[in-house]
Every structure is written in structure tokens, then in C-alpha cells.
Design an enzyme around this catalytic site. Structure first.
Site, mmCIF file in Angstrom:
data_model
loop_
_atom_site.group_PDB
_atom_site.id
_atom_site.type_symbol
_atom_site.label_atom_id
_atom_site.label_comp_id
_atom_site.label_asym_id
_atom_site.label_seq_id
_atom_site.Cartn_x
_atom_site.Cartn_y
_atom_site.Cartn_z
ATOM 1 N N GLY A 1 3.451 4.160 5.104
ATOM 2 C CA GLY A 1 4.494 3.876 6.093
ATOM 3 C C GLY A 1 5.123 2.510 5.924
ATOM 4 C CG ASP B 1 11.757 3.729 4.474
ATOM 5 O OD1 ASP B 1 11.973 3.433 5.658
ATOM 6 O OD2 ASP B 1 10.731 4.336 4.095
ATOM 7 N N GLY C 1 7.047 1.652 3.275
ATOM 8 C CA GLY C 1 8.252 1.732 2.443
ATOM 9 C C GLY C 1 8.020 1.519 0.970
ATOM 10 C CB SER C 2 5.040 1.713 -1.237
ATOM 11 O OG SER C 2 4.758 2.963 -1.746
ATOM 12 C CB SER C 3 8.412 5.943 -2.150
ATOM 13 O OG SER C 3 9.001 6.179 -0.898
ATOM 14 C CB ALA C 4 12.290 2.902 0.074
ATOM 15 N N PRO D 1 0.843 -1.203 0.000
ATOM 16 C CG PRO D 1 -0.665 -1.523 1.759
ATOM 17 C CD PRO D 1 0.593 -2.081 1.142
HETATM 18 O O1 PMV Z 1 8.295 6.927 4.911
HETATM 19 P P1 PMV Z 1 7.880 6.122 6.095
HETATM 20 O O2 PMV Z 1 6.514 6.430 6.560
HETATM 21 O O3 PMV Z 1 8.111 4.669 5.891
HETATM 22 O O4 PMV Z 1 8.792 6.587 7.348
HETATM 23 C C1 PMV Z 1 10.182 6.581 7.326
HETATM 24 C C2 PMV Z 1 10.711 6.662 8.712
HETATM 25 C C3 PMV Z 1 11.083 8.048 9.246
HETATM 26 O O5 PMV Z 1 11.928 7.809 10.358
HETATM 27 C C4 PMV Z 1 9.837 8.790 9.734
HETATM 28 C C5 PMV Z 1 11.795 8.914 8.213
HETATM 29 C C6 PMV Z 1 13.201 8.431 7.860
HETATM 30 O O6 PMV Z 1 13.728 8.930 6.863
HETATM 31 O O7 PMV Z 1 13.785 7.603 8.571
#
Ligand code: PMV
Length: 324
Positions: A112, A159, A114-117, A108
Site C-alpha cells: 500500500g 499513485d 505505492g511501490s509498483s507505481a 516494501p
Molecule cells: O495500490 P495501493 O494499495 O497503494 O492503493 C491504491 C489506492 C486505491 O484507491 C485503493 C486504488 C486506486 O487506484 O486509487
């Protein structure tokens, strides 16, 4: 010469230490069995055109390659990280061909997980395979990070790292150490509220700047909590681990990143007997998770289902990025 390549990379759950990781504290994170899929094809002897289609956004684009910043900034936000990676690889490797990129994902998005990474990691690996660049995992992660910077501003790098290397790891200032996480069972609940990591990292920064004497000790305590959690993970004591998960959620609330919908799901999971529950990722919406075992699994799953959280069972994933 190969004409096409296919790579996948996993999403993740931050178990402990989101946000404090941005301030250089250790965090514990695990890859999960949900993946982004990238297929790339090369078209030799054609002028440099980049064709990108994305299943999630049902979008397709054809963009003439350019080294100008507008090659990225003139395009819709969701493909900008991909173009950043493509531009970087094209320039560095002096690539002269057209490519087609197809993006699909079972993670999804904006939640949170990590889909974009994972899309950035899978794209880098697919291009490296397609053009036979011989990239190491470290190079793949570093290149994917450039895409992440466009989305997140000042990401910690957690991520792209876990998506590249897989498994359950301690991430501390760019260094990784595998830790034991295979025995934990988690259920993920999704508020369905999309949010941007950049916004919530910025909110924490502004609370930090307004009340440094108050927020800095909380950030430090989150780092200590991650260290304690690593010790408890090794003992497999689910009751104490759950307690630490609950404490971490409270700390995340105090730095301003929980919202009523996340608190509600966390409370529902706890009332249904979860060992502990917390938000995961940047907060402000997106997902939470509950720690369960075989005994309480079904009850917690049902409670989250009845709360409309579309629960998913997350399996620990040992494999990071894969070329198929
Ligand atoms: O992008 P998310 O929602 O998976 O969050 C990443 C985790 C954070 O600590 C909030 C940001 C980071 O760059 O580590």
C-alpha cells in the site's frame, strides 16, 4: 549520446480517500522518503533484447522485444508493468536497440506504499533520459499509468501522480493541487500480509453493486471527509486531524477493506497515544499509519514494534521523480 541513466521515484501514503478516489472523490496523499531506483543501459547495434533484473524478487530475465501482447503476458507478473512501459516507448519512439534494466527499491512491496507505481515512474523517466525523449512530468506520469493499469485494473492514477510530482497533494479526477503536509509526522506499521490492489478494489466494487444505496453514501462521505481534512491540515490541529483519520479507518472497515491484523495495529497505535490511525492503500493487509508528534512518537513506535509491525518513520518528501 549517453549510454546509461539512473532515475528514482518516491513511494507514497494515502492520508485520506483511498477507494473513494476510484469513484472520482478527492483524496489527500503524500510522497515519502522511500524510493524505487532504476538503472538502464543501452546497447546500440544489437538486436532488440530486453534484460531485466530485480533485486526484490532476485530475478533476471532476457526477453526478445516484440510488439505482440505475449511479449508481456508470457512473463512473470512482477515484470509485466515494466514490459508494458518498454513496449509502449519502443513502439512510439521507434527504438531499435537492446537495453538492460536494473530494479531496486526501498519501498516494501504489495503493502500500500505505492511501490509498483514508483518503479513504473522511475523506469519511464530513466528511459526518457537514456533516449533523450524530452518527456515532461505529465508524459512520465501518463506512461507510468499504463504499467499501473496492468497491475491494478482500473487505478485512479493517484499513485503514479504523487510519485512523479512529489510533495503532499490533493488528487481529484486527475487534477492535482499541492497542499500543506510538511508538518505531519507519521509512523507506518506493516502487517506483513501481501495483497493485490486489484482484488480489494474489486471487493469494494462488488459491495457497491450489491448495496448501492448503502455504499454510495459512504463513498460520498469519504470524499467530504477528505475536503474537511484539507481544511484541518491547514490549521495544524492534530487532535481534530487524528479524529478524521480514525473516522476514515471506520469508513474503510465498513466498505470491507480492513482486516483483523490492520485493526489490531490501528488499536495498538491509538492505545499508545497516537492522535489517530488508519489503514493506508487498498487494505486487506499491507500498511497502516499513525499520526504522532514529538511527545507521543516513541511510545507509538514502541507499541507498533512490540506488535511485530516493523515500524518505519515516514518523512514527507518534496521531490518526485529524479534523474541522477
Ligand atoms: O495500490 P495501493 O494499495 O497503494 O492503493 C491504491 C489506492 C486505491 O484507491 C485503493 C486504488 C486506486 O487506484 O486509487
Amino acid at each position: 549520446m549517453i549510454k546509461a541513466a539512473h532515475a528514482t521515484a518516491p513511494g507514497k501514503i494515502i492520508l485520506f480517500g483511498e477507494h473513494s478516489v476510484v469513484y472520482g472523490k478527492p483524496a489527500l496523499v503524500t510522497a515519502i522518503d522511500k524510493r524505487a531506483h532504476i538503472e538502464v543501459e543501452r546497447h546500440p547495434n544489437t538486436p532488440r533484447k530486453i534484460r531485466i533484473s530485480t533485486m526484490d524478487y532476485r530475478s533476471s530475465h532476457e526477453i526478445p522485444f516484440s510488439t505482440a501482447p505475449t511479449f508481456i503476458t508470457d512473463q512473470p507478473t512482477h515484470i509485466q508493468p515494466l514490459l508494458r512501459i518498454i513496449q509502449s516507448i519502443y513502439v512510439q519512439e521507434e527504438i531499435e536497440e537492446s537495453i538492460t534494466v536494473k530494479v531496486a527499491s526501498d519501498i516494501p512491496r504489495s503493502a500500500g506504499l505505492g511501490s509498483s507505481a514508483s518503479v513504473c515512474v522511475a523506469l519511464t523517466a530513466a528511459l526518457a533520459d537514456l533516449f533523450d525523449l524530452g518527456y515532461s512530468l505529465e508524459q512520465i506520469s501518463a506512461c507510468a499509468f499504463k504499467g499501473e493499469q496492468l497491475v491494478h485494473g482500473t487505478p485512479s492514477g493517484i499513485d503514479n501522480t504523487v510519485s512523479t510530482f512529489g510533495g503532499c497533494i490533493r488528487y481529484h479526477k486527475g487534477e492535482i493541487e499541492p497542499i500543506e503536509g510538511s508538518l505531519i509526522q507519521l509512523i507506518i506499521g506493516n502487517t506483513g500480509i501481501a495483497r493485490e490492489t486489484k482484488t480489494w478494489v474489486g471487493k469494494v466494487r462488488s459491495r457497491y453493486d450489491t448495496f448501492p444505496n448503502v455504499i454510495e453514501p459512504v463513498i460520498n462521505a469519504m470524499g467530504d471527509l477528505a475536503k474537511e481534512a484539507e481544511r484541518v491540515l491547514a490549521t495544524r490541529d492534530l487532535v481534530r486531524l487524528g479524529e478524521l483519520i480514525d473516522i476514515n479507518h471506520g469508513m474503510l472497515s465498513s466498505i470491507g477493506v480492513s482486516i483483523a491484523e490492520l485493526d489490531h495495529l490501528v488499536n495498538q497505535a491509538r492505545s499508545a497515544g497516537a492522535y489517530g490511525a488508519k489503514l493506508t492503500g487498498a487494505g486487506g493487509g499491507g500498511c497502516m499509519f499513525a499520526l504522532v508528534d514529538d511527545e507521543n512518537h516513541d511510545k507509538v513506535f514502541r507499541a507498533l514494534h512490540e506488535s511485530g509491525a516493523g515500524p518505519i518513520r515516514a518523512q514527507f518528501e518534496t521531490e518526485g521523480v529524479l534523474i541522477h
